[in-house]
Scaffold this active site. Sequence first.
Site, PDB file in Angstrom:
ATOM      1  N   GLU A  64     -39.028 118.070  45.265  1.00 31.13           N
ATOM      2  CA  GLU A  64     -40.947 118.023  45.919  1.00 31.13           C
ATOM      3  C   GLU A  64     -41.286 116.726  45.542  1.00 31.13           C
ATOM      4  OE1 GLU A  64     -41.901 118.179  48.615  1.00 31.13           O
ATOM      5  OE2 GLU A  64     -40.222 119.924  48.714  1.00 31.13           O
TER       6      GLU A  64
HETATM    7  C1  LIG Z   1     -30.881 121.283  44.227  1.00 33.54           C
HETATM    8  C2  LIG Z   1     -31.461 119.903  44.976  1.00 33.54           C
HETATM    9  C3  LIG Z   1     -32.218 121.026  46.314  1.00 33.54           C
HETATM   10  C4  LIG Z   1     -32.683 119.308  46.996  1.00 33.54           C
HETATM   11  N1  LIG Z   1     -33.432 119.369  48.378  1.00 33.54           N
HETATM   12  C5  LIG Z   1     -33.648 119.028  49.014  1.00 33.54           C
HETATM   13  C6  LIG Z   1     -34.132 119.008  50.452  1.00 33.54           C
HETATM   14  O1  LIG Z   1     -33.997 120.048  50.777  1.00 33.54           O
HETATM   15  N2  LIG Z   1     -34.329 117.897  51.513  1.00 33.54           N
HETATM   16  C7  LIG Z   1     -34.845 116.354  50.888  1.00 33.54           C
HETATM   17  O2  LIG Z   1     -34.845 116.028  51.611  1.00 33.54           O
HETATM   18  N3  LIG Z   1     -34.539 116.454  49.258  1.00 33.54           N
HETATM   19  C8  LIG Z   1     -33.811 117.734  48.785  1.00 33.54           C
HETATM   20  N4  LIG Z   1     -33.318 117.139  47.747  1.00 33.54           N
HETATM   21  C9  LIG Z   1     -33.746 115.647  46.976  1.00 33.54           C
HETATM   22  C10 LIG Z   1     -34.341 115.909  46.041  1.00 33.54           C
HETATM   23  O3  LIG Z   1     -35.765 115.581  46.555  1.00 33.54           O
HETATM   24  C11 LIG Z   1     -34.461 114.424  45.300  1.00 33.54           C
HETATM   25  O4  LIG Z   1     -34.151 114.588  44.480  1.00 33.54           O
HETATM   26  C12 LIG Z   1     -36.083 113.787  44.462  1.00 33.54           C
HETATM   27  O5  LIG Z   1     -36.629 113.469  44.757  1.00 33.54           O
HETATM   28  C13 LIG Z   1     -34.895 112.300  43.354  1.00 33.54           C
HETATM   29  O6  LIG Z   1     -34.780 111.508  44.234  1.00 33.54           O
HETATM   30  P1  LIG Z   1     -33.573 110.807  43.725  1.00 33.54           P
HETATM   31  O7  LIG Z   1     -32.455 112.073  42.825  1.00 33.54           O
HETATM   32  O8  LIG Z   1     -32.740 109.430  44.745  1.00 33.54           O
HETATM   33  O9  LIG Z   1     -33.930 110.368  42.158  1.00 33.54           O
HETATM   34  P2  LIG Z   1     -33.998 108.755  42.449  1.00 33.54           P
HETATM   35  O10 LIG Z   1     -35.579 108.263  43.476  1.00 33.54           O
HETATM   36  O11 LIG Z   1     -33.132 107.539  42.179  1.00 33.54           O
HETATM   37  O12 LIG Z   1     -35.222 109.271  40.989  1.00 33.54           O
HETATM   38  C14 LIG Z   1     -34.154 108.505  39.507  1.00 33.54           C
HETATM   39  C15 LIG Z   1     -35.421 108.917  38.067  1.00 33.54           C
HETATM   40  O13 LIG Z   1     -35.837 107.730  38.900  1.00 33.54           O
HETATM   41  C16 LIG Z   1     -37.236 108.273  38.498  1.00 33.54           C
HETATM   42  N5  LIG Z   1     -38.267 107.218  39.270  1.00 33.54           N
HETATM   43  C17 LIG Z   1     -37.984 106.576  40.776  1.00 33.54           C
HETATM   44  N6  LIG Z   1     -39.220 106.034  40.822  1.00 33.54           N
HETATM   45  C18 LIG Z   1     -39.691 105.636  39.918  1.00 33.54           C
HETATM   46  C19 LIG Z   1     -40.670 105.114  40.048  1.00 33.54           C
HETATM   47  N7  LIG Z   1     -41.608 104.777  40.506  1.00 33.54           N
HETATM   48  N8  LIG Z   1     -42.129 105.225  38.558  1.00 33.54           N
HETATM   49  C20 LIG Z   1     -41.499 106.526  37.730  1.00 33.54           C
HETATM   50  N9  LIG Z   1     -40.281 106.841  37.917  1.00 33.54           N
HETATM   51  C21 LIG Z   1     -40.287 106.481  39.305  1.00 33.54           C
HETATM   52  C22 LIG Z   1     -37.551 109.696  39.077  1.00 33.54           C
HETATM   53  O14 LIG Z   1     -38.483 109.928  38.405  1.00 33.54           O
HETATM   54  C23 LIG Z   1     -36.194 109.992  38.289  1.00 33.54           C
HETATM   55  O15 LIG Z   1     -36.481 110.747  36.834  1.00 33.54           O
HETATM   56  C24 LIG Z   1     -32.949 118.382  46.469  1.00 33.54           C
HETATM   57  C25 LIG Z   1     -32.145 117.913  45.473  1.00 33.54           C
HETATM   58  C26 LIG Z   1     -31.347 118.838  45.084  1.00 33.54           C
HETATM   59  C27 LIG Z   1     -30.697 118.721  43.146  1.00 33.54           C
END
Ligand SMILES: Cc1cc2nc3c(=O)[nH]c(=O)nc-3n(C[C@H](O)[C@H](O)[C@H](O)COP(=O)(O)OP(=O)(O)OC[C@H]3O[C@@H](n4cnc5c(N)ncnc54)[C@H](O)[C@@H]3O)c2cc1C
Length: 598
Positions: A440
């Site tokens: 989220e």
């Molecule tokens: C167990 C689990 C359940 C989940 N459930 C759902 C679900 O039901 N539906 C769904 O759609 N998704 C779901 N997710 C996905 C989750 O919402 C994402 O993993 C999360 O939003 C982060 O995206 P990412 O993993 O691609 O990380 P990335 O977007 O690659 O981010 C990696 C890091 O970079 C940082 N970062 C990225 N951009 C910026 C910026 N502009 N400024 C500062 N920092 C930045 C982030 O804060 C993070 O620390 C789930 C994930 C997990 C692990």
Amino acid sequence: MPEYKAPIRDIKFVMQELLDCDQHYQGLGYEDASLDMVDAIISEAAKFTEQVIAPINQSGDAQGCTWKNGEVITPDGFKEAYQQYVEGGWPTLAQNINFGGQGLPHSLSTAINELFSSANHSFAMYPGLSHGALATIEAHGSKHQQEQFMPKLVEGSWTGTMCLTEPHCGTDLGMLRAKAELNDDGSYALTGTKIFISAGEHDLSENIVHIVIARIPGSPAGNKGISLFIVPKFNVTEAGEKSDRNAVTCGSIEHKMGINANATCVINFDGAKGYLIGEVNRGLNCMFTFMNAARLGVAIEGVAAAEASFQGALAYARDRLQMRSLSGPKNPDGPADPIIVHPDVRRMLLTQKSIAEGGRALTAYLSQLVDIGHASACKAEKENAEKQLALLTPIAKAFLTELGLECTSHGVQVFGGHGYIKEWGMEQLMRDTKISCIYEGTTGIQALDLLARKILGSKGEILKVFASDISKFCVENSKDVAMLEFIQPMMTFGADWQKITEIIAQKALKNPDEIGAASVDYLMYSGYLTLAYFWAKMARVAQQKLAEGSTEQAFYQAKITTARFYFQRILPRAVGHAACLNNGAESMMALAEDEFCF
Ligand SMILES: Cc1cc2nc3c(=O)[nH]c(=O)nc-3n(C[C@H](O)[C@H](O)[C@H](O)COP(=O)(O)OP(=O)(O)OC[C@H]3O[C@@H](n4cnc5c(N)ncnc54)[C@H](O)[C@@H]3O)c2cc1C
């Protein structure tokens, strides 16, 4: 595993004594939400979570979900517990009566969600996602879509999901590749892969309604070209009954750090039939309905984790005998004193207690604002509630989940080596709750939403509504000697909040990286001050109750003492955050990428 006991007395303190839910509900026309009804529902939820949901928490973690040929089997006991959940009418509580709901206030169901999440984070997520799907269809779906999909979701025989994330994009949804092509009959064919989809496939419900973002060919690149769709696992007849299988499959499930009993799925859409919700290319706007509901839900997970960990740690600290108190034996007949005599153990327990109880007050207040947004007939009151929610939701989501995680770490620490051992369940709480800081929108993204989009985006306007509530409370209580220990620091921190905001705004004009460099410290500063406000208000209620001669002296005295601990030992952390953000971006941005490691 610590035995979970729903904190009924504290929930009643927050809902009834701090936030006067009776007046709130009656004022909004929730006539069925009488105090007796509220008490009865909370007591029943306590029994259900303690007796049915908590007992399958540790076994669910150990067993996890299994994937076989596209089907997901939840751990033993989950299916039966979910059936009982549906039969008990729990999914219907705060849902619209036109679709089979009981029409009770959102804030009542929020209070109960904490119990489910404390008892079993993984279980609570299955119905949790359905709430978001329902809110989205109710707010943005057509009348026909509402009639087709809502009744079964409300009943709980179908569940919902939120399908945003793809392998190459999580935070930056503008990069999504899933595509939706218009069919001759006006529906869409969705193709693409979503990952990390919570409750994406499982054996608890008859059908799963996916809320999916995808791009219609020819739409603009980035966020402006995203549309939103309902894509059911089984197609649905016009009358809203389940029919044949849609082209949606679960490719695999993730093996993760925690919430092992909740299926985190890869979901493949292979020309699956879907239905547009809202307008073309306005999908992200519609999705914000889901995300805002879900963010408050995730904030509550932080509170729930702090509470569950506190309960385990407190019981252990009263039982475990180690060493003698520095000020002389407290258990002279035993071989050693219980560890609760040691100041450092008390530091950890009181940190947990003050975050759980303070966070409960903050999230209960936010859910009352949601009630106002739903049910108030007064435009000004609604607008005020919306502004406060916009400001406080990212604070609650990120601050309470970070502090919830810290509290579970204290829980492990209070148990010493035994906390690190699976048998006690304390490490599970820590593993389970880490995800709440990530999904989220990560802490970093919430912080940017707060500082860049909301505070600086409104030129500080949005801060004024809540900041003026704090000032008003300070002025009203400034003559009360017993309140000065709370009022004086709040006035100082409140004034500094404004100053810090202005300083960042000035720096950002010269260098936009200053916003990103300050944002998490700014959010944490805001969180510590926000919780201080709720602790001061709780102390005020407790003082009044004591002055009125309440028979619950110990309860109210403990509230005041915990408020004092919060002000003396937790709030000062905000000074550190202010110092960090005042030092600016320079040291953070100075290293070139290839200078990080030699
Ligand atoms: C167990 C689990 C359940 C989940 N459930 C759902 C679900 O039901 N539906 C769904 O759609 N998704 C779901 N997710 C996905 C989750 O919402 C994402 O993993 C999360 O939003 C982060 O995206 P990412 O993993 O691609 O990380 P990335 O977007 O690659 O981010 C990696 C890091 O970079 C940082 N970062 C990225 N951009 C910026 C910026 N502009 N400024 C500062 N920092 C930045 C982030 O804060 C993070 O620390 C789930 C994930 C997990 C692990």
